[in-house]
Design a protein around this motif. Sequence first.
Motif, short mmCIF file in Angstrom:
data_model
loop_
_atom_site.label_atom_id
_atom_site.label_comp_id
_atom_site.label_asym_id
_atom_site.label_seq_id
_atom_site.Cartn_x
_atom_site.Cartn_y
_atom_site.Cartn_z
N PHE A 10 21.81 63.65 45.83
CA PHE A 10 20.72 63.28 46.77
C PHE A 10 20.72 61.96 47.47
O PHE A 10 21.32 60.89 46.80
CB PHE A 10 19.33 63.48 46.19
N SER A 11 20.00 61.82 48.32
CA SER A 11 19.79 60.27 48.92
C SER A 11 19.28 59.52 47.79
O SER A 11 18.32 59.86 46.94
CB SER A 11 18.77 60.34 49.89
N LYS A 15 25.30 56.81 46.06
CA LYS A 15 26.72 57.22 46.10
C LYS A 15 27.42 56.10 46.92
O LYS A 15 28.50 55.87 46.67
CB LYS A 15 26.61 58.45 47.31
N ASP A 34 28.32 59.38 56.29
CA ASP A 34 27.28 58.84 57.29
C ASP A 34 27.41 57.90 58.12
O ASP A 34 26.99 57.73 59.48
CB ASP A 34 25.83 58.57 56.29
N ILE A 45 21.15 57.32 62.00
CA ILE A 45 21.08 58.48 61.60
C ILE A 45 19.53 59.14 62.25
O ILE A 45 19.45 59.97 62.63
CB ILE A 45 20.82 58.62 60.25
N PHE A 49 18.96 62.30 64.70
CA PHE A 49 18.24 63.57 64.46
C PHE A 49 17.08 63.65 65.46
O PHE A 49 16.72 64.70 65.93
CB PHE A 49 17.48 63.23 62.76
N PHE A 57 23.74 66.81 64.24
CA PHE A 57 24.09 65.67 63.06
C PHE A 57 25.21 66.62 61.99
O PHE A 57 25.94 66.15 61.64
CB PHE A 57 22.92 65.18 62.33
N ARG A 58 24.56 67.86 61.69
CA ARG A 58 25.30 68.63 60.92
C ARG A 58 26.83 68.91 61.44
O ARG A 58 27.63 69.20 60.71
CB ARG A 58 24.42 69.88 60.57
N GLU A 61 28.76 66.15 61.05
CA GLU A 61 29.04 65.80 59.32
C GLU A 61 30.17 66.87 59.13
O GLU A 61 31.10 66.41 58.22
CB GLU A 61 27.99 66.34 58.62
N GLY A 79 26.92 62.58 52.87
CA GLY A 79 25.35 62.75 52.85
C GLY A 79 24.99 63.82 51.72
O GLY A 79 25.47 64.58 51.60
N GLY A 80 23.70 63.41 51.53
CA GLY A 80 23.01 64.52 50.59
C GLY A 80 22.87 65.99 50.90
O GLY A 80 23.18 66.76 50.35
N GLY A 81 23.03 66.06 52.26
CA GLY A 81 22.99 67.55 52.83
C GLY A 81 24.42 68.21 53.05
O GLY A 81 24.53 69.53 53.21
N ARG A 121 15.91 57.95 56.37
CA ARG A 121 16.08 59.37 56.00
C ARG A 121 15.06 60.48 56.52
O ARG A 121 14.17 60.56 56.14
CB ARG A 121 16.07 59.54 54.50
N PRO A 122 15.57 60.78 57.91
CA PRO A 122 14.61 61.54 58.53
C PRO A 122 14.20 62.86 57.80
O PRO A 122 12.72 63.25 57.96
CB PRO A 122 15.37 62.14 59.82
N LEU A 123 14.88 63.44 56.98
CA LEU A 123 14.27 64.78 56.30
C LEU A 123 13.43 64.27 55.24
O LEU A 123 12.80 65.16 54.54
CB LEU A 123 15.71 65.32 55.45
N ARG A 140 18.73 72.75 46.82
CA ARG A 140 19.93 72.25 46.85
C ARG A 140 20.84 72.53 45.47
O ARG A 140 22.12 72.03 45.12
CB ARG A 140 20.04 71.09 47.25
C1 S3P Z 1 20.69 64.03 54.33
C2 S3P Z 1 21.04 62.66 53.65
C3 S3P Z 1 21.59 61.30 54.49
C4 S3P Z 1 21.85 61.71 55.71
C5 S3P Z 1 20.94 62.38 56.39
C6 S3P Z 1 20.73 63.96 55.78
C7 S3P Z 1 20.39 64.83 53.61
O1 S3P Z 1 22.43 60.81 53.52
O2 S3P Z 1 22.93 62.44 55.70
O3 S3P Z 1 19.63 61.83 56.55
O4 S3P Z 1 20.28 66.02 54.16
O5 S3P Z 1 19.82 65.04 52.43
P1 S3P Z 1 22.40 60.09 52.09
O6 S3P Z 1 22.59 61.11 51.07
O7 S3P Z 1 23.53 59.06 52.22
O8 S3P Z 1 21.09 59.44 52.30
#
Ligand code: S3P
Length: 181
Positions: A10-11, A15, A34, A45, A49, A57-58, A61, A79-81, A121-123, A140
């Motif tokens: 996760f963010s 990492k 990222d 980022i 978004f 973005f995805r 990615e 990235g976390g996602g 972190r927009p999410l 997740r």
């Molecule tokens: C995201 C995590 C972010 C970045 C984006 C979406 C996510 O990366 O890719 O904001 O979906 O969890 P970090 O994990 O480096 O913060």
Amino acid sequence: MPGNVVLIGFSGSGKSAVGQLLAERLGWSFVDTDEAIVRRFGKSIAAIFREEGEAAFRAAERDVVALACADARQVISVGGGAPVDRGNRARLLDGNLVVRLEASPETILARLRAASGAEERPLLAGDDPLSRIRSLRAARVEAYAIAHHVVETEGRTPPDVAREVSEVVRGFVEAVEGTGR
Ligand code: S3P
């Protein structure tokens, strides 16, 4: 040797900081997906978004993950996602060692706030980021379960975590050599 070491989590799990230190320890290069996406769009980022949408973005990615995985001897921080996407998961697992960095939701929030990373972190935007972190993490669980190893980062410094991950890499190499593969 694994082709690459991939750090997922996760963010705020550390990492990027751990990845850089680990790359130095291994003498490998460091790739942060990222950062590659930010370079590609020429904007942050949050701006990607906002102005291009999460789907753009995805898509970037997926592309950046595929490019990174085509190379070897790198520490790749995604990235976390990124592992949420099935295709990304397959690429990350293909010949690489995947390590997940773990931290509690409270620690994640504290770290993001300390680094003013919450706005980036927009999410996690909104007035209850802790609940958002908890629900996203819960959603997740399956995606993050691809990790070959999980390293706890709670109450630990990035150098300490990087040392443990490098030991995991060494153990993996010894195990592979031991089986004569
Ligand atoms: C995201 C995590 C972010 C970045 C984006 C979406 C996510 O990366 O890719 O904001 O979906 O969890 P970090 O994990 O480096 O913060």
